[in-house]
Design an enzyme around this catalytic site. Structure first.
Site, short mmCIF file in Angstrom:
data_model
loop_
_atom_site.label_atom_id
_atom_site.label_comp_id
_atom_site.label_asym_id
_atom_site.label_seq_id
_atom_site.Cartn_x
_atom_site.Cartn_y
_atom_site.Cartn_z
N PRO A 33 -1.62 -0.58 0.33
CA PRO A 33 -0.75 0.07 -0.66
C PRO A 33 0.01 1.25 -0.05
O PRO A 33 -0.51 2.00 0.77
CB PRO A 33 -1.74 0.56 -1.73
CG PRO A 33 -2.97 -0.27 -1.54
CD PRO A 33 -3.04 -0.57 -0.08
N THR A 92 7.97 -2.88 -1.17
CA THR A 92 9.08 -2.99 -2.12
C THR A 92 10.37 -2.42 -1.52
O THR A 92 11.45 -2.98 -1.70
CB THR A 92 8.73 -2.24 -3.42
OG1 THR A 92 7.50 -2.74 -3.94
CG2 THR A 92 9.83 -2.42 -4.45
N GLU A 131 -21.13 24.28 6.52
CA GLU A 131 -19.91 23.83 7.19
C GLU A 131 -19.91 24.22 8.66
O GLU A 131 -19.37 23.49 9.50
CB GLU A 131 -18.68 24.41 6.48
CG GLU A 131 -18.56 24.03 5.00
CD GLU A 131 -18.55 22.53 4.78
OE1 GLU A 131 -18.06 21.80 5.66
OE2 GLU A 131 -19.04 22.09 3.72
#
Length: 642
Positions: A199, A204, A420
């Site tokens: 996608p 198109t 983190e």
């Protein structure tokens, strides 16, 4: 007879049928009409006590006799004794004012008002079901939209990053421009071209570019527009679509998401009577029914070619499949430049740098980055879009929006920083891991903090060492929490990390063959979508013993990744504290910032707009002060200070 004449005739027939039904219902009602009697007879009936009640409306009298029959009479003027006569014989008297006369047209309208409302509501719902196209006979008409040059012509110049796909479609363009060139040598252009890709890759847009280059009409329709609740409507729309195409030949018919109607037959319920399968059958027949010399080329797009019916993909229907993949770094740079033409850019913007930092992005993702950067610049009141907005936009698309309003305690913020920092430390030291990109403890999306890595180039394959390094980095946050706060104080923040590590280890064992005990065999079946309870592919049969061995191998890889993370963090515990403190101070660190911190230097922080404004204001004030005269000679005013 044209369509308007047919529609008019249909509505006339419908109206006549409704009138007939109304008259039948009205005629079926049994209503007793009162009998007209002379006034003299009415008086005799009063005297003989044969009247029960009367209703007087003006000079009209309507009443009931003893036997229940209804009568009607008309009183002469000036009869004052009538009321006394009726009262003396105990007759019930009802009176009402005389009604004003109603025009015949108004009476007819009031009588027909319910039927007119019924007809209007029926027409409204019919038009809603038909989509407002073509009236009563337009229900089976195609919903394809015709796009011409007036609606924004698109050419190959507007398409970037898919050079191979454009090369394959250039001969389609050349055929539409000059078909005799191919027909002279007996060549036939493909009847159908299937664009296959993830996608957002621009399928198109490519189809519109083909029509724009050839300067031919372009019909566009979605696969879902063929499927309706009434059986046979989809097949009728397919026939009408090809008829429109032949009338406007040469032209291109583009069917987007063709998998909505072209799925493998027999996978759903209903058998051959299913509406979707009848529509597919009609599409197959129509594609066999026209020749290439008619100038109609069918282009379809899908991101699920594995579920399409084999009859749809055979030569003679969709002869050619054009793959439209996600662009590489050069393609991403070209796509960014196409979208950047519409945006005023600052001199520091470099499309190549942005392209390097967006591996795996589709054309739609890149367009979104440019649009988000323009919105950020507009929000800040800037006249152009700088590199800072593009970096912020990229982080927003990749990691999610910052949740600055989320309140975190100092303890939660510190644990998030160490979590983190653990991820970042393992990424920096794990052999074979992709380079670290950025670390932040600002909540983004659903995460309290994010650590990102980006490959140096587009990678098509990964080695066993690289995947093992990813497993280790996924456990860096959990191990850092365990070492700093103890095993009993580990948070649930590593839940998503464990899920990703387990999925990665499972693929390594069942798909990639990275297990010596199980060997180079695939134990994972094709993950095809289940349609209406039926799966197209058969599941792989695995014995209990093999399933147990698979679970043990997955666990071994995951535990090995956790062990490697523990070794790296234990050996570099000082660096863990440095990175965590840097995150607590700056909240967001890039890979260069972390390298500077580990060398004992402060990271170079970019000045934001407020800092630049303060700096320019201070310079202006200092410059003004240096030009001022002593306070005793010049009165101090606001004008002098500014």
């Amino acid at each position: 007879m044209n369509n308007s004449g047919k529609n008019f005739a249909v509505w006339v027939i419908v109206a006549l049928v409704l009138v007939l039904l109304f008259n039948m219902f009205e005629g079926g009602k049994k209503t007793v009409k009162p009998s007209q009697i002379p006034y003299s007879e009415f008086l005799k009936l009063v005297e003989t006590d044969k009247i029960n009640d009367v209703s007087m409306v003006g000079r009209n009298i309507i009443g009931h006799l003893d036997d229940g029959s209804k009568f009607k009479t008309y009183t002469p003027p000036n009869d004052p004794t009538l009321i006394e006569k009726l009262s003396s014989h105990n007759i019930v008297i009802n009176a009402a004012p005389e009604e004003e006369p109603v025009s015949p047209l108004l009476g007819l309208f009031l009588n027909w008002l319910p039927m007119l409302l019924f007809i209007g509501i029926w027409i409204f719902f019919m038009r809603q079901m038909q989509g407002g196209r073509g009236g009563a006979l337009g229900f089976g008409k195609s919903k394809a939209k015709l796009l011409t040059e007036k609606q924004g012509r698109v050419t190959f110049k507007d398409v970037a990053g898919v050079d191979e796909a454009k090369e394959e479609l250039e001969e389609v363009v050349e055929y539409l421009k000059n078909p005799i060139k191919f027909q002279r040598l007996g060549g036939k252009i493909p009847k159908g071209v299937l664009l296959v890709g993830p996608p957002g890759t621009g399928k198109t847009l490519i189809a519109r570019a083909v029509a724009g280059e050839a300067k031919v009409p372009f019909f566009t329709i979605s696969g879902s527009d063929f499927v309706e609740m009434f059986v046979g409507v989809g097949a009728s729309r397919v026939r009408d679509m090809f008829e429109q195409g032949k009338k406007n030949a040469p032209c291109i018919i583009f069917v987007d998401e063709i998998d909505a109607v072209g799925r493998h037959r027999g996978a759903g319920l209903g058998g051959g009577n299913d509406e979707r399968e009848q529509t597919l059958n009609q599409l197959l027949v129509e594609m066999d029914g026209f020749e290439t010399n008619e100038g109609v080329i069918l282009i379809a797009a899908t991101n699920r070619p594995d579920v399409l019916d084999p009859a749809l993909l055979r030569p003679g229907r969709f002869d050619r499949q054009v793959v439209v993949p996600n662009p590489d770094i050069l393609g991403r740079e070209k796509i960014l430049k196409v979208h950047m033409k519409k945006v005023p850019l600052a001199p520091d913007v470099k499309a190549r740098v942005i392209a390097r930092g967006t591996p795996g992005f589709s054309g739609a993702d890149l367009a979104n980055i440019v649009n988000e950067a323009a919105l950020l610049a507009a929000r800040k009141g800037k006249k152009n879009v700088s590199m800072a907005e593009f970096e912020e936009s990229k982080d927003k698309v990749m990691m999610g929006s910052e949740r600055k309003s989320m309140i975190m305690t100092e303890e939660e913020k510190e644990k998030t920083a160490y979590h983190e920092a653990g991820h970042a430390l393992v990424m920096l030291n794990a052999k074979g891991h992709e380079p670290l990109h950025k670390v932040t403890i600002i909540p983004r999306g659903r995460a309290l903090g994010v650590t990102m890595w980006l490959p140096e180039r587009d990678k098509l394959a990964h080695t066993f060492n690289e995947l093992n390094a990813q497993l280790a980095s996924l456990f860096g946050g959990r191990i850092a929490e365990e070492i700093i706060y103890g095993k009993d104080n580990i948070t649930t923040g590593a839940g998503n990390d464990i899920q990703q590590a387990t999925n990665l280890a499972r693929r390594m064992v069942k798909e990639f063959g990275f297990s010596d005990k199980l060997g180079p065999l695939r134990y994972e079946s094709n993950q095809e979508e289940v349609f209406l309870g039926h799966s197209v592919s058969q599941q792989t049969n695995i014995s209990d013993e093999t399933a147990k061995m698979i679970d043990l191998e997955i666990k071994r890889l995951v535990v090995n990744g956790e062990t490697n993370a523990r070794k790296i963090i234990s050996a570099n515990i000082k660096d863990l504290h440095i990175i965590a403190k840097g995150l607590l101070e700056y909240e967001t660190l890039t890979a260069d910032d972390i390298n500077l911190l580990l060398k004992g230097k402060k990271p170079k922080r970019p000045k934001d707009d407020d800092d630049k404004f303060k700096e320019s204001t201070e310079k202006q004030i200092n410059k003004t002060k240096s030009k001022q005269k002593p306070l005793g000679s010049v009165p101090l005013t606001a004008k002098n200070i500014s």
